[in-house]
Design a protein around this motif. Sequence first.
Motif, mmCIF file in Angstrom:
data_model
loop_
_atom_site.group_PDB
_atom_site.id
_atom_site.type_symbol
_atom_site.label_atom_id
_atom_site.label_comp_id
_atom_site.label_asym_id
_atom_site.label_seq_id
_atom_site.Cartn_x
_atom_site.Cartn_y
_atom_site.Cartn_z
ATOM 1 N N LEU A 1 0.856 -1.191 0.000
ATOM 2 C CA LEU A 1 0.000 0.000 0.000
ATOM 3 C C LEU A 1 0.884 1.231 0.000
ATOM 4 C CD1 LEU A 1 -2.613 -0.601 2.849
ATOM 5 C CD2 LEU A 1 -3.080 -0.677 0.417
ATOM 6 N N ALA A 2 0.400 2.302 -0.614
ATOM 7 C CA ALA A 2 1.105 3.585 -0.534
ATOM 8 C C ALA A 2 0.095 4.710 -0.638
ATOM 9 C CB ALA A 2 2.137 3.693 -1.645
ATOM 10 N N LEU A 3 0.283 5.758 0.173
ATOM 11 C CA LEU A 3 -0.569 6.947 0.133
ATOM 12 C C LEU A 3 0.202 8.075 -0.525
ATOM 13 C CD1 LEU A 3 -2.061 6.752 3.715
ATOM 14 C CD2 LEU A 3 -3.424 6.765 1.643
ATOM 15 N N VAL A 4 -0.414 8.711 -1.541
ATOM 16 C CA VAL A 4 0.229 9.825 -2.241
ATOM 17 C C VAL A 4 -0.779 10.979 -2.360
ATOM 18 C CG1 VAL A 4 1.849 8.386 -3.534
ATOM 19 C CG2 VAL A 4 -0.404 8.846 -4.504
ATOM 20 N N SER A 5 -0.320 12.083 -2.937
ATOM 21 C CA SER A 5 -1.166 13.277 -3.175
ATOM 22 C C SER A 5 -1.870 13.730 -1.896
ATOM 23 C CB SER A 5 -2.209 13.003 -4.265
ATOM 24 O OG SER A 5 -1.590 12.569 -5.445
ATOM 25 N N GLU A 6 -1.088 13.925 -0.853
ATOM 26 C CA GLU A 6 -1.583 14.410 0.449
ATOM 27 C C GLU A 6 -2.708 13.532 0.987
ATOM 28 O OE1 GLU A 6 -2.632 18.420 -0.336
ATOM 29 O OE2 GLU A 6 -0.551 19.108 -0.466
ATOM 30 N N GLU A 7 -2.489 12.229 0.918
ATOM 31 C CA GLU A 7 -3.418 11.220 1.448
ATOM 32 C C GLU A 7 -4.778 11.238 0.744
ATOM 33 O OE1 GLU A 7 -3.637 11.537 5.692
ATOM 34 O OE2 GLU A 7 -1.541 10.981 5.971
ATOM 35 N N LYS A 8 -4.796 11.726 -0.490
ATOM 36 C CA LYS A 8 -6.056 11.735 -1.248
ATOM 37 C C LYS A 8 -6.089 10.625 -2.292
ATOM 38 C CE LYS A 8 -6.956 16.641 -0.599
ATOM 39 N NZ LYS A 8 -6.943 17.963 -1.223
ATOM 40 N N ARG A 9 -5.000 9.855 -2.339
ATOM 41 C CA ARG A 9 -4.934 8.780 -3.325
ATOM 42 C C ARG A 9 -4.212 7.579 -2.722
ATOM 43 N NH1 ARG A 9 -4.063 10.694 -9.361
ATOM 44 N NH2 ARG A 9 -6.337 10.802 -9.323
ATOM 45 N N LEU A 10 -4.796 6.412 -2.924
ATOM 46 C CA LEU A 10 -4.225 5.156 -2.406
ATOM 47 C C LEU A 10 -3.804 4.289 -3.584
ATOM 48 C CD1 LEU A 10 -3.910 3.255 0.182
ATOM 49 C CD2 LEU A 10 -6.079 2.278 -0.527
ATOM 50 N N ILE A 11 -2.618 3.711 -3.486
ATOM 51 C CA ILE A 11 -2.124 2.820 -4.541
ATOM 52 C C ILE A 11 -1.873 1.444 -3.928
ATOM 53 C CG2 ILE A 11 -0.236 2.408 -6.170
ATOM 54 C CD1 ILE A 11 -0.065 5.548 -6.257
ATOM 55 N N THR A 12 -2.407 0.413 -4.575
ATOM 56 C CA THR A 12 -2.267 -0.955 -4.066
ATOM 57 C C THR A 12 -1.535 -1.821 -5.075
ATOM 58 O OG1 THR A 12 -4.433 -1.574 -4.960
ATOM 59 C CG2 THR A 12 -4.386 -0.819 -2.686
ATOM 60 N N GLY A 13 -0.690 -2.699 -4.565
ATOM 61 C CA GLY A 13 0.058 -3.631 -5.403
ATOM 62 C C GLY A 13 -0.313 -5.059 -5.070
ATOM 63 N N THR A 14 -0.568 -5.872 -6.093
ATOM 64 C CA THR A 14 -1.021 -7.251 -5.872
ATOM 65 C C THR A 14 -0.099 -8.231 -6.604
ATOM 66 O OG1 THR A 14 -2.524 -7.107 -7.757
ATOM 67 C CG2 THR A 14 -3.419 -6.493 -5.616
ATOM 68 N N ALA A 15 -0.627 -9.429 -6.877
ATOM 69 C CA ALA A 15 0.178 -10.475 -7.505
ATOM 70 C C ALA A 15 0.275 -10.330 -9.019
ATOM 71 C CB ALA A 15 -0.406 -11.840 -7.150
ATOM 72 N N ASP A 16 -0.401 -9.334 -9.603
ATOM 73 C CA ASP A 16 -0.304 -9.129 -11.050
ATOM 74 C C ASP A 16 0.560 -7.906 -11.351
ATOM 75 O OD1 ASP A 16 -1.942 -7.011 -10.413
ATOM 76 O OD2 ASP A 16 -3.785 -8.007 -11.060
ATOM 77 N N SER A 17 0.614 -7.493 -12.615
ATOM 78 C CA SER A 17 1.494 -6.381 -13.012
ATOM 79 C C SER A 17 0.809 -5.019 -12.954
ATOM 80 C CB SER A 17 2.036 -6.636 -14.423
ATOM 81 O OG SER A 17 0.951 -6.820 -15.317
ATOM 82 N N GLU A 18 -0.383 -4.954 -12.351
ATOM 83 C CA GLU A 18 -1.110 -3.675 -12.216
ATOM 84 C C GLU A 18 -0.878 -3.048 -10.854
ATOM 85 O OE1 GLU A 18 -5.306 -3.289 -13.182
ATOM 86 O OE2 GLU A 18 -5.152 -5.117 -14.372
ATOM 87 N N LEU A 19 -0.719 -1.731 -10.848
ATOM 88 C CA LEU A 19 -0.798 -0.954 -9.605
ATOM 89 C C LEU A 19 -2.135 -0.236 -9.646
ATOM 90 C CD1 LEU A 19 2.758 0.651 -9.281
ATOM 91 C CD2 LEU A 19 1.891 -1.349 -8.078
ATOM 92 N N ARG A 20 -3.060 -0.649 -8.795
ATOM 93 C CA ARG A 20 -4.405 -0.049 -8.804
ATOM 94 C C ARG A 20 -4.397 1.268 -8.041
ATOM 95 N NH1 ARG A 20 -4.601 -5.315 -9.113
ATOM 96 N NH2 ARG A 20 -6.167 -6.364 -10.410
ATOM 97 N N VAL A 21 -5.046 2.275 -8.629
ATOM 98 C CA VAL A 21 -5.076 3.614 -8.031
ATOM 99 C C VAL A 21 -6.502 3.920 -7.596
ATOM 100 C CG1 VAL A 21 -4.542 6.052 -8.378
ATOM 101 C CG2 VAL A 21 -3.207 4.301 -9.575
ATOM 102 N N TRP A 22 -6.645 4.350 -6.330
ATOM 103 C CA TRP A 22 -7.962 4.642 -5.734
ATOM 104 C C TRP A 22 -7.993 6.088 -5.270
ATOM 105 C CZ3 TRP A 22 -11.150 0.137 -5.253
ATOM 106 C CH2 TRP A 22 -10.486 -1.078 -5.463
#
Length: 928
Positions: free
Chosen positions: A196-217
């Motif tokens: 997990l990583a929080l960016v953009s002043e905690e307004k965006r969450l990025i998750t990494g899984t077992a595939d090659s995608e980094l999902r952005v929330w």
Amino acid sequence: MGLTKQYLRYGPAALFGLVGSARGNAAFVALRGERGRCVAVPACEHVFVWDTRKGEKVLILKGLKHEVSCLCPSPDGLHLAVGYEDGSIRVFSLVSGEANVTFNGHKAAVTALKYDHLGGRLVSGSKDTDVIVWDVINESGLYRLKGHKDAVTQVLFLKRNLLVTSGKDAMVKWWDLDTHHCFKTLVGHRTEVWGLALVSEEKRLITGTADSELRVWDITYIQEIKDPDEPESKKSKGSSLGADENTEEDETLELDESPEDRLLTCSKVGSIMREGRDRVVTLAADQTGKILACHGTDAVLEVFSVLSEEEVQKKLEKKTKKAKKKAKQKSEEQPEGTVELSLQEEIQRVANVRASAKIKSFDLTLFPKGELKIVLLLQNNIIESYNLNLSAQVPQAVRTSKITIGGHRSDVRTLAFSSDNIAILSAAAESVKIWNRSTLQCIRTMECDYALCSLFVPGDRQVIVGTKTGKLQLYDLASGSLMETLAAHDGAVWSIALSPDQHGFVTGGADKCVKFWEFELVKDESSIQKRLSMKQMRILQLDEDVLCVRYSPNQKLLAVSLLDCTVKIFYTDTLKFFLSLYGHKLPVLCMDISYDGTLIATGSADRNVKIWGLDFGDCHRSLFAHDDSVMHLQFVAKSHLFFTAGKDNKIKQWDADKFEHIQTLEGHHQEVWCLALSPNGDYVVSASHDKSLRLWERTREPLILEEEREMQREAEYEESVAKEEQPVVAGETQGETGLAGKKTIETIKAAERIMEAIELYREEMAKLKEHKAICKAAGKEVPLPVNPILRAYGNITVSGMRSELEESLLVLPFSYVPDLLRLFSEHIHLGSEVELLCRALIFLLKIHFGQITSNHMLVSVIENLKKTTISRVSEARDVLGFNMAGLQYLKREIEAKDEVKFFADATDRFEEKRRKRKKKEKMVLAVV
């Protein structure tokens, strides 16, 4: 009764040959106030702090027994939280190197650690699926959060008193730390969420899984207080505000229907594609949230730049102008609101950092001038540092340092001691290293093939290494050069043994041959002087692969271990067969003959060690030595004691005369491949799959077997206590939250100390009553004798067990509670330890509420406590408030006087302002 036989204890002397363990994570630490220079890495049970610029070890944070699994530096840079494999957490001071606080709460390895932005709280996630929030200042556990169904992989604090956690159960959970419950679960992931990583002043969450995608929330914080009279339909509608209902990956489950002061919606906005096709191993952002980096199971670190809101706006304006210009050229009207930035434009790929081996973890720190420093902990015992200039047109990662000299790249498979006990040889798949035993410094490194066996040539000026390819390599230590390579065997050279007369040696290989070699001096073509060489004299052909060879001390016999699970003894001079030792179920991997030539001990893959007589070949005793294969065996010089090393991570000492197990040397965390004893028997060196070399030293401390067995039983009992069911707290529901601590041997000992103190108090009160009666009868004052325990210890206090206070009180029998409450009532009047006493009092009332309220004797005590605690707490609060106001006043005075800011980030802020001012000036000049 006197001691029949006295043994001397071997103890751990040093750990060396290790740069960093791949089990935990690397982290930048601000040592002496300098950022981006020193890095902390796990090193088995210790933590090493390396200076990346000098390549030196500057600090060692010593652990106890279990391997380090996780590291997290505090925001102020003064402390480092270290998580261990047994679930414990220790907080070290980076100034003194001492462990200030210990937390015990998890039942399995700690997998994630994170401080809040002030550094007052620490959150930990574990393989036991629990998340625990700890109060670092008060040295206590706050609460346990239960909800994940598999190991927790990452934990992050948000400034709005929220917590987000990810797990191998493919869930991302949001926790409200005010109400201690999970209010949202993201279920859009198909596989384990590894980062997990929080960016953009905690307004965006990025998750990494077992595939090659980094999902952005996208995270939307909704600040609203619901009207209690509002209809349910409106409430449910409001709670799902901002969620995208069209995509199944945006599903969010609201797990709590109660009104929330603060609601949060999390909707997926897209994905960033990684170049790696495997799972995400580590995903992290720097402290500012401007840089994002991740890596998989390969050697590439992918670095991304996250645009700030200002940069996004500028880019959008630029893109809109471009679109309008294009539309003008085509003489078409551009519809408004159609120009948008894509996710790939907001989160841009900066560069790929390619390391020299597989990456296990990384850390990064961004400096104000746009310089990014990256440190990589690699799988093959290396730390690499890189600099990345983000302001450059095409940013390129430049390697600034590489720490390698401290260890081998692969597992050490052979060890040897020099005849003077000073030098240690260790050889692995790529190099031979010579170490100084006293300083533990590597004094020579020589490249070699895959080494399997080795020895020092008499005189200690040369070494011979037997390799997997069947070669014998002769090295000169003075120059560190390879003198000669001989093709000795057609298969691997499994064993080498020096002849007792020191004129030659014998080798055994996978080509079913035993070869006899002699040293000789040959004329070197390049110089006038003669150099040492090896000459083959005889060959003994056998029916099976040779695994181990050993000479008897008188050189009359030669023992050969074969792949058919037997050991054959031959006469050295005629090579005639003498004895066959059979009985092992699996091949004999190691053996040794005692100094007097009467005994031979064999260690096998069947986990047994057999002791045989060399005169008739009779088996004296078979010992079940290890829980896995016995990898190495060697006798101590001038004795019938011997050491064995096994794949069960242990080294054991045995007595071949009494057939007794003397001592177990525990320290290695993975399989022990080999060991070597110094010729004088004072030192043992061992090598393991955990990449570490360990030195053990014989002490002068006598070892008594009965005491050793007793200590072993105590250790087994302590382990069983930790595995027991945790006590149930009255009134606690088995829901999402629970007590942070767990029952350990320390909590039991702490409860026993409380009970002893209360017993002492009862005795003293009884003595005081008697003394008063005696004084009344005598009509004069008689001096009261002081209790010797109180005289020795002075004032007994419970402040030494802050971290395990709740668990200690939980196992305390209720019969001691009334006296404890009376003591609290008396002690709180003094005004000391108010906070600690209130904490203990509230916990006791919570767990024993029914029994305390039904006890009429305690009514007056509770009433008295109610008055005194309220008054004392308000006094303490007033003092604290006054001190805070005073400190704020002093701060303002000093700032006004010296015109300086107190805080560390002030310099960064000034730097940024100066840069912006210069930029404006340049723009003005350009316009003019």
